[in-house]
Design an enzyme around this catalytic site. Structure first.
Site, short mmCIF file in Angstrom:
data_model
loop_
_atom_site.label_atom_id
_atom_site.label_comp_id
_atom_site.label_asym_id
_atom_site.label_seq_id
_atom_site.Cartn_x
_atom_site.Cartn_y
_atom_site.Cartn_z
CG ASP A 9 3.08 0.66 15.82
OD1 ASP A 9 2.17 1.12 16.51
OD2 ASP A 9 3.44 1.16 14.74
CG ASP A 50 0.92 0.39 11.54
OD1 ASP A 50 0.95 1.59 11.90
OD2 ASP A 50 1.63 -0.06 10.63
CG HIS A 52 -2.57 -0.29 7.75
ND1 HIS A 52 -2.39 1.08 7.81
CD2 HIS A 52 -1.35 -0.83 8.06
CE1 HIS A 52 -1.14 1.36 8.13
NE2 HIS A 52 -0.49 0.22 8.30
CG HIS A 58 1.27 2.12 4.18
ND1 HIS A 58 2.52 2.64 4.46
CD2 HIS A 58 0.97 1.32 5.25
CE1 HIS A 58 2.96 2.19 5.61
NE2 HIS A 58 2.04 1.38 6.11
CG HIS A 72 1.90 -3.91 7.57
ND1 HIS A 72 2.20 -3.34 6.35
CD2 HIS A 72 1.82 -2.87 8.45
CE1 HIS A 72 2.29 -2.04 6.47
NE2 HIS A 72 2.06 -1.72 7.74
CE LYS A 97 1.47 3.95 14.73
NZ LYS A 97 2.00 3.14 13.63
CB CYS A 166 6.37 3.32 14.22
SG CYS A 166 5.46 2.93 12.69
#
Length: 213
Positions: A9, A50, A52, A58, A72, A97, A166
């Site tokens: 990340d 990440d 999203h 979240h 984010h 993810k 993470c």
């Protein structure tokens, strides 16, 4: 058997100027690039992101910074791209993810398309064909564990962001999956000092090797 470097990340939103910045993130991106340039210890290099789309609770307008966070790493945004100071030339695979739920461990990620734009110039208007795939249910999806086993990896070394979230989750999952697991303590960055120290203690207790690069 093979060894893999797992870069967790190192994305624009987690570095200075991002929506959820960790102090030292940009410098860390450059330092990881220096490691990649200086070593031939790793058979493979893998990066997680990440990514999203609609992760539910979240994201929050009033985040508690434990279970909920400011917006984010929105899929296909510049914030989700790898930091431009991270050299991506030697990265063999990318795992995303958190499309539709919180996801801290890189082992929750799915293999990204090979034609991906790798680093930070991408604009929010660009898109990928598979962005709508569900993390758990995408047909033919390849997980990080699948990929590592396919490439006969039995040892992973972890660097990146953030130590107390993470990095912690990824390293614990690596140990649980049976990989010899190392975290390079000079190539990680945490959100805050207390939780970072607690995370390192937890990793050591779980059998993760903690050392400098």
């Amino acid at each position: 058997m093979a060894q893999a470097l797992l870069i967790v990340d190192v994305q624009n939103d987690f570095c200075e100027g991002g929506s959820l910045a960790v102090a030292g993130g940009a410098a860390l991106a450059a330092e990881i690039s220096e490691l990649l340039d200086a070593t031939t210890d790793f058979d493979y290099v893998v990066a997680t992101q990440d990514w999203h789309i609609d992760p539910g609770a979240h994201f929050s307008e009033s985040p508690d910074f434990v279970h909920s966070w400011p917006v984010h790493c929105v899929a296909d945004s510049r914030g989700a791209a790898l930091h431009p100071d991270l050299d991506t030339e030697t990265i063999d695979a990318y795992f995303r993810k958190g499309r539709f739920a919180a996801a801290y461990s890189g082992f929750e990620g799915l293999l990204a398309p090979e034609d991906e734009v790798r680093a930070g110039e991408r604009s929010a208007g660009d898109s990928d064909e598979n962005d709508g795939d569900d993390d758990a249910g995408a047909e033919g999806a390849v997980t990080l564990d699948d990929w590592l086993r396919e490439h006969d990896v039995d040892a992973v070394t972890i660097v990146g962001i953030a130590t107390d979230h993470c990095i912690l989750a990824t390293a614990l999952d690596a140990i649980e999956a049976g990989y010899d697991t190392t975290v390079l303590t000079d190539l990680i960055a945490g959100v805050s000092a207390g939780p970072t120290e607690a995370a390192l203690d937890k990793l050591a207790a779980a059998g993760v090797e903690l050392r400098r690069s």
